[in-house]
Design an enzyme around this catalytic site. Sequence first.
Site, PDB file in Angstrom:
ATOM      1  N   HIS A  31       7.681  -4.165   7.594  1.00 26.78           N
ATOM      2  CA  HIS A  31       8.656  -3.307   6.919  1.00 26.78           C
ATOM      3  C   HIS A  31       9.899  -3.316   7.799  1.00 26.78           C
ATOM      4  O   HIS A  31       9.859  -2.869   8.952  1.00 26.78           O
ATOM      5  CB  HIS A  31       8.090  -1.894   6.782  1.00 26.78           C
ATOM      6  CG  HIS A  31       8.969  -0.968   5.999  1.00 26.78           C
ATOM      7  ND1 HIS A  31       8.467   0.069   5.261  1.00 26.78           N
ATOM      8  CD2 HIS A  31      10.314  -0.904   5.844  1.00 26.78           C
ATOM      9  CE1 HIS A  31       9.457   0.731   4.682  1.00 26.78           C
ATOM     10  NE2 HIS A  31      10.585   0.145   5.037  1.00 26.78           N
ATOM     11  N   ARG A  73       8.148   0.576  -3.828  1.00 25.02           N
ATOM     12  CA  ARG A  73       8.493   1.562  -4.858  1.00 25.02           C
ATOM     13  C   ARG A  73       9.078   0.927  -6.124  1.00 25.02           C
ATOM     14  O   ARG A  73       8.877   1.439  -7.226  1.00 25.02           O
ATOM     15  CB  ARG A  73       9.464   2.590  -4.272  1.00 25.02           C
ATOM     16  CG  ARG A  73       8.779   3.590  -3.340  1.00 25.02           C
ATOM     17  CD  ARG A  73       9.790   4.443  -2.616  1.00 25.02           C
ATOM     18  NE  ARG A  73      10.520   3.672  -1.615  1.00 25.02           N
ATOM     19  CZ  ARG A  73      11.630   4.073  -1.020  1.00 25.02           C
ATOM     20  NH1 ARG A  73      12.181   5.225  -1.363  1.00 25.02           N
ATOM     21  NH2 ARG A  73      12.215   3.328  -0.105  1.00 25.02           N
ATOM     22  N   GLY A 124      12.749  -1.907   0.734  1.00 24.54           N
ATOM     23  CA  GLY A 124      13.977  -1.859  -0.032  1.00 24.54           C
ATOM     24  C   GLY A 124      14.212  -3.004  -0.988  1.00 24.54           C
ATOM     25  O   GLY A 124      15.326  -3.156  -1.511  1.00 24.54           O
ATOM     26  N   CYS A 183       2.812   3.408   9.093  1.00 23.62           N
ATOM     27  CA  CYS A 183       2.993   4.714   8.448  1.00 23.62           C
ATOM     28  C   CYS A 183       3.481   5.747   9.466  1.00 23.62           C
ATOM     29  O   CYS A 183       2.875   5.917  10.522  1.00 23.62           O
ATOM     30  CB  CYS A 183       1.677   5.175   7.825  1.00 23.62           C
ATOM     31  SG  CYS A 183       1.812   6.762   6.975  1.00 23.62           S
ATOM     32  N   GLN A 212      -6.406  -1.586   3.021  1.00 21.48           N
ATOM     33  CA  GLN A 212      -5.674  -1.192   4.218  1.00 21.48           C
ATOM     34  C   GLN A 212      -6.411  -0.069   4.921  1.00 21.48           C
ATOM     35  O   GLN A 212      -6.747   0.955   4.312  1.00 21.48           O
ATOM     36  CB  GLN A 212      -4.249  -0.738   3.910  1.00 21.48           C
ATOM     37  CG  GLN A 212      -3.481  -0.498   5.217  1.00 21.48           C
ATOM     38  CD  GLN A 212      -2.064   0.004   5.030  1.00 21.48           C
ATOM     39  OE1 GLN A 212      -1.871   1.117   4.581  1.00 21.48           O
ATOM     40  NE2 GLN A 212      -1.080  -0.812   5.403  1.00 21.48           N
ATOM     41  N   PRO A 216       0.845  -1.199   0.000  1.00 22.61           N
ATOM     42  CA  PRO A 216       0.000   0.000   0.000  1.00 22.61           C
ATOM     43  C   PRO A 216       0.876   1.242   0.000  1.00 22.61           C
ATOM     44  O   PRO A 216       1.777   1.360   0.828  1.00 22.61           O
ATOM     45  CB  PRO A 216      -0.795  -0.130   1.311  1.00 22.61           C
ATOM     46  CG  PRO A 216       0.051  -0.989   2.188  1.00 22.61           C
ATOM     47  CD  PRO A 216       0.791  -1.922   1.278  1.00 22.61           C
ATOM     48  N   MET A 217       0.631   2.156  -0.935  1.00 24.96           N
ATOM     49  CA  MET A 217       1.449   3.363  -1.048  1.00 24.96           C
ATOM     50  C   MET A 217       0.537   4.565  -1.262  1.00 24.96           C
ATOM     51  O   MET A 217      -0.195   4.626  -2.262  1.00 24.96           O
ATOM     52  CB  MET A 217       2.454   3.226  -2.196  1.00 24.96           C
ATOM     53  CG  MET A 217       3.540   2.191  -1.919  1.00 24.96           C
ATOM     54  SD  MET A 217       4.681   1.929  -3.311  1.00 24.96           S
ATOM     55  CE  MET A 217       3.716   0.814  -4.343  1.00 24.96           C
TER      56      MET A 217
END
Length: 335
Positions: free
Chosen positions: A172, A235, A214, A101, A71, A18-19
């Site tokens: 993460h 990303r 990453g 977040c 989310q 989710p971004m």
Amino acid sequence: MTERKSSNYNGFRVAVAPMMDWTDRHCRFFHRQLTRRALLYTEMIVADAAIHGERQRLLGFHPAEHPTALQLGGSDPHKLAEAARIGEAFGYDEINLNCGCPSDRVQSGTFGACLMKTPALVAACVAAMKRAVNVPVTVKCRIGVDEQDPEPALDTLADAVFAAGADALWVHARKAWLQGLSPKENRDIPPLDYGRVYRLKRRLPQKFIGINGGIQTVAEAKAHLGHVDGVMLGRAAYHVPAILADVDALVDADPAPVDFAALLETMAAYADAHIAAGGRLAHVTRHMVGLFHGRPGARRFRQILSTEATRPGADSAVLRRAFAAVEDERAAEAA
């Protein structure tokens, strides 16, 4: 006490993270043309917005996006349970609680990464959501925040959410620094500690533990899958979406190759339908500019979409010109 529903989590081996401002419905529809098997996540939706906001705009999605996870952000068990019910009614395959977040906006609402400081509250939220829905309920977190020691901090949160019935924990593999670093800096500056996530999996061999942070290539994802149950691409999947064409090989022995001509036709039809409904071409194509990154024609493809798609009246003809430019450069290079 209400009986907790049993888990039906299938354990998605690969997911797209989710971004915020990126993984909207248009992005997810595009990504689904590249991968059949990866789990796709929405942007974080605040529970209050899901309950009181314009639901179709916030939560609506195309059936082709399945499997898709919603989310949610929040810290009130009752509100999260209600938002989870709404998400399940919309057809989402999973409900995920954001505990990772680090943005100021999220902190001011007492949710996101700061929830790692209150594992009992997170557990109460998970338990309420589990009672509310039949789809899996999962959590996404960091390895710790601020001055927390990631060893006990992550263990405590993991034990609490699994005891409450969580079906999976996506980690993460960085700390989040809630003071002194911007959200962007929090994605890069705190060092990655994949080993911490591996140790959590070794301690909880029967629980689904996924890793995020990453991861740049499918080869890296495959290496992580030797230690944990799932890998979440962020990303890299957004900026170089063509890598998603290779992730199904991590799940299927004989994955179907991506047909880029068919992808063009599907995205062109989708874009025109969106425009006919009052949208703009750029809403769709902004997620596609990196499709040919590192390949012949990539620069011209990016230029056409970045400039022409934003013009008034732009339609799928722009997308077709961009694809044609790629084909022209490929042909010239092969000649």
